[in-house]
Design a protein around this motif. Structure first.
Motif, PDB file in Angstrom:
ATOM      1  N   SER A  38      15.858   7.513  42.458  1.00  0.00           N
ATOM      2  CA  SER A  38      14.861   7.765  43.500  1.00  0.00           C
ATOM      3  C   SER A  38      13.668   8.441  42.832  1.00  0.00           C
ATOM      4  O   SER A  38      13.817   9.062  41.779  1.00  0.00           O
ATOM      5  N   ARG A  39      12.503   8.330  43.459  1.00  0.00           N
ATOM      6  CA  ARG A  39      11.360   9.075  42.916  1.00  0.00           C
ATOM      7  C   ARG A  39      11.541  10.570  43.107  1.00  0.00           C
ATOM      8  O   ARG A  39      10.994  11.372  42.372  1.00  0.00           O
ATOM      9  N   SER A  40      12.275  10.956  44.144  1.00  0.00           N
ATOM     10  CA  SER A  40      12.370  12.364  44.523  1.00  0.00           C
ATOM     11  C   SER A  40      13.615  13.017  43.937  1.00  0.00           C
ATOM     12  O   SER A  40      14.751  12.664  44.282  1.00  0.00           O
ATOM     13  N   VAL A  65      10.646   2.816  40.864  1.00  0.00           N
ATOM     14  CA  VAL A  65      11.023   1.431  40.540  1.00  0.00           C
ATOM     15  C   VAL A  65       9.808   0.520  40.370  1.00  0.00           C
ATOM     16  O   VAL A  65       9.935  -0.619  39.920  1.00  0.00           O
ATOM     17  N   ARG A  66       8.606   1.019  40.709  1.00  0.00           N
ATOM     18  CA  ARG A  66       7.395   0.228  40.477  1.00  0.00           C
ATOM     19  C   ARG A  66       6.982   0.225  39.012  1.00  0.00           C
ATOM     20  O   ARG A  66       6.105  -0.534  38.618  1.00  0.00           O
ATOM     21  N   ARG A  67       7.587   1.102  38.212  1.00  0.00           N
ATOM     22  CA  ARG A  67       7.170   1.244  36.812  1.00  0.00           C
ATOM     23  C   ARG A  67       8.246   0.661  35.900  1.00  0.00           C
ATOM     24  O   ARG A  67       9.324   1.255  35.745  1.00  0.00           O
ATOM     25  N   ALA A  93      12.997   1.404  49.190  1.00  0.00           N
ATOM     26  CA  ALA A  93      11.955   0.758  49.998  1.00  0.00           C
ATOM     27  C   ALA A  93      10.895   1.779  50.373  1.00  0.00           C
ATOM     28  O   ALA A  93      11.132   2.991  50.346  1.00  0.00           O
ATOM     29  N   GLY A  94       9.741   1.293  50.687  1.00  0.00           N
ATOM     30  CA  GLY A  94       8.696   2.134  51.259  1.00  0.00           C
ATOM     31  C   GLY A  94       8.220   1.421  52.502  1.00  0.00           C
ATOM     32  O   GLY A  94       8.117   0.188  52.507  1.00  0.00           O
ATOM     33  N   ASN A  95       7.981   2.156  53.545  1.00  0.00           N
ATOM     34  CA  ASN A  95       7.618   1.490  54.790  1.00  0.00           C
ATOM     35  C   ASN A  95       6.794   2.401  55.673  1.00  0.00           C
ATOM     36  O   ASN A  95       6.988   3.606  55.691  1.00  0.00           O
ATOM     37  N   PHE A  96       5.866   1.821  56.355  1.00  0.00           N
ATOM     38  CA  PHE A  96       5.169   2.487  57.452  1.00  0.00           C
ATOM     39  C   PHE A  96       4.607   1.395  58.323  1.00  0.00           C
ATOM     40  O   PHE A  96       4.414   0.266  57.864  1.00  0.00           O
ATOM     41  N   VAL A  97       4.399   1.729  59.579  1.00  0.00           N
ATOM     42  CA  VAL A  97       3.918   0.729  60.531  1.00  0.00           C
ATOM     43  C   VAL A  97       2.403   0.889  60.668  1.00  0.00           C
ATOM     44  O   VAL A  97       1.915   1.987  60.912  1.00  0.00           O
ATOM     45  N   GLU A 192      17.238   9.523  59.203  1.00  0.00           N
ATOM     46  CA  GLU A 192      16.142  10.511  59.286  1.00  0.00           C
ATOM     47  C   GLU A 192      14.803   9.837  59.008  1.00  0.00           C
ATOM     48  O   GLU A 192      13.808  10.084  59.677  1.00  0.00           O
ATOM     49  N   GLY A 193      14.789   8.942  57.991  1.00  0.00           N
ATOM     50  CA  GLY A 193      13.537   8.279  57.593  1.00  0.00           C
ATOM     51  C   GLY A 193      13.012   7.337  58.656  1.00  0.00           C
ATOM     52  O   GLY A 193      11.826   7.338  58.974  1.00  0.00           O
ATOM     53  N   THR A 194      13.910   6.523  59.233  1.00  0.00           N
ATOM     54  CA  THR A 194      13.425   5.559  60.232  1.00  0.00           C
ATOM     55  C   THR A 194      13.063   6.265  61.534  1.00  0.00           C
ATOM     56  O   THR A 194      12.133   5.845  62.227  1.00  0.00           O
ATOM     57  N   ASP A 195      13.769   7.350  61.870  1.00  0.00           N
ATOM     58  CA  ASP A 195      13.398   8.104  63.077  1.00  0.00           C
ATOM     59  C   ASP A 195      11.975   8.660  62.937  1.00  0.00           C
ATOM     60  O   ASP A 195      11.211   8.705  63.895  1.00  0.00           O
ATOM     61  N   GLU A 196      11.656   9.055  61.712  1.00  0.00           N
ATOM     62  CA  GLU A 196      10.335   9.639  61.487  1.00  0.00           C
ATOM     63  C   GLU A 196       9.260   8.559  61.437  1.00  0.00           C
ATOM     64  O   GLU A 196       8.180   8.711  61.994  1.00  0.00           O
ATOM     65  N   ARG A 197       9.579   7.413  60.784  1.00  0.00           N
ATOM     66  CA  ARG A 197       8.542   6.428  60.490  1.00  0.00           C
ATOM     67  C   ARG A 197       8.467   5.298  61.501  1.00  0.00           C
ATOM     68  O   ARG A 197       7.407   4.734  61.724  1.00  0.00           O
ATOM     69  N   LEU A 198       9.616   4.904  62.057  1.00  0.00           N
ATOM     70  CA  LEU A 198       9.634   3.666  62.841  1.00  0.00           C
ATOM     71  C   LEU A 198       9.899   3.882  64.322  1.00  0.00           C
ATOM     72  O   LEU A 198       9.262   3.273  65.165  1.00  0.00           O
TER      73      LEU A 198
END
Ligand code: COA
Length: 271
Positions: A38-40, A65-67, A93-97, A192-198
């Motif tokens: 993970s990046r973090s 993973v982009r590098r 994955a990275g995601n935002f609406v 937690e991630g999808t609740d925040e973002r989606l």
């Protein structure tokens, strides 16, 4: 130090949180030692602390993973630590609406870079390790909106559709090396991630639930179960497949409200 002989090793990208952590936990329960990337560093530390009590060794490798150079170093670390790799799960994955006309070129590149480039880089650099096993497996985590379309997801849907094409191409190319390549396509899942973002509000969540024939969100463990199946012995003749784990959402989309309107009223499954 190398792994105990006979104990298989799985890498889960994005394995510190959400669906990735559930997949890593499921594979640990099936006897895998783990690498998580993970990046973090915080996500890795917290994820590893939840995974180690399940009995697995856990190698934490901070990676973007982009590098490609970081991805190459990730597989070098796995070779040093374990000397083998049996399963790669491309889950990061990275995601935002966002409305597409408001999506910046850099926002597009960020998401396509993580999802599509990242899946290619990881598969490419995992290949030598996977080939050595004689029998190995890749599972790519995509999403059913890759073919359903969904408002605000053009960047992510395009990237995940690309991963589906990559899944099928690699399945054909790498079958001769004993590497099966499949994908799991989650529908709506709460983390937690999808609740925040989606799905940040009760109103949005209720709307989403109305689009799912099974009438509810999926759980990260239900996605993990599909991955466990695909990497396991019971899926030994399956490659190039995309398994939707979405409560029937993509089949039922558009039809569900009509069903509610039929004589006899709504008979949705209980929530
Ligand atoms: N809406 C519109 N644009 C957004 C955005 C949003 N919610 N979030 C980020 N972006 C844009 C940024 O504005 C930037 O573009 P710009 O330079 O033109 O302004 C671009 O995306 C990159 O953002 P940045 O934050 O610098 O990139 P990053 O590499 O650190 O982050 C993301 C990558 C954007 C994918 C970020 O959402 C992320 O790290 N997500 C990981 C977790 C995740 O999404 N999990 C999936 C759970 S559903």
């Amino acid at each position: 130090m190398t792994a105990e002989p006979g104990r298989p090793v799985a890498l889960v990208t994005g394995g510190g949180t959400g669906i990735g952590r559930a997949i890593a936990g499921g594979l640990a329960a099936d006897g895998f030692d783990l690498a998580i990337a993970s990046r973090s560093a915080t996500h890795l530390t917290e994820g590893a602390a939840r995974l180690r009590p399940l009995g697995a060794r856990v190698l934490e490798v901070p990676t973007d993973v982009r590098r490609p150079e970081e991805v190459e170093a990730l597989f070098a670390a796995i070779r040093r630590e374990y000397g083998r790799l049996d399963v790669l799960v491309n889950n990061a994955a990275g995601n935002f609406v966002v409305r597409t006309e408001q999506l910046s070129p850099n926002g597009w590149r960020a998401v396509v870079g993580i999802v599509l480039d990242g899946t290619f880089f990881c598969s490419r650099y995992a290949f030598p390790l996977l080939r050595e096993r004689g029998s190995a497996s890749i599972v790519n985590v995509v999403a059913s909106y890759a073919w359903m379309a969904g408002p605000g997801t053009a960047h992510s849907a395009a990237a995940k559709a690309g991963v589906i094409a990559l899944t099928r191409a690699l399945a054909v190319e790498w079958a001769r090396h004993g590497i099966r390549v499949n994908a799991v396509a989650p529908g709506p899942v709460r983390t937690e991630g999808t609740d925040e973002r989606l799905w940040a509000s009760e109103a949005v969540r209720a709307t989403v639930e109305r689009t799912v024939p099974l009438g509810r969100f999926g759980t990260p463990e239900e996605i993990a179960d599909a991955v466990r199946f695909l990497v396991g012995r019971r899926a030994s003749y399956i490659t190039g497949e995309v398994l939707a784990v979405d409560g029937g959402q993509w089949l039922g989309r558009g039809v569900m409200p009509l069903l509610d309107g039929l004589a006899g009223g709504s008979d949705r499954p209980p929530r």
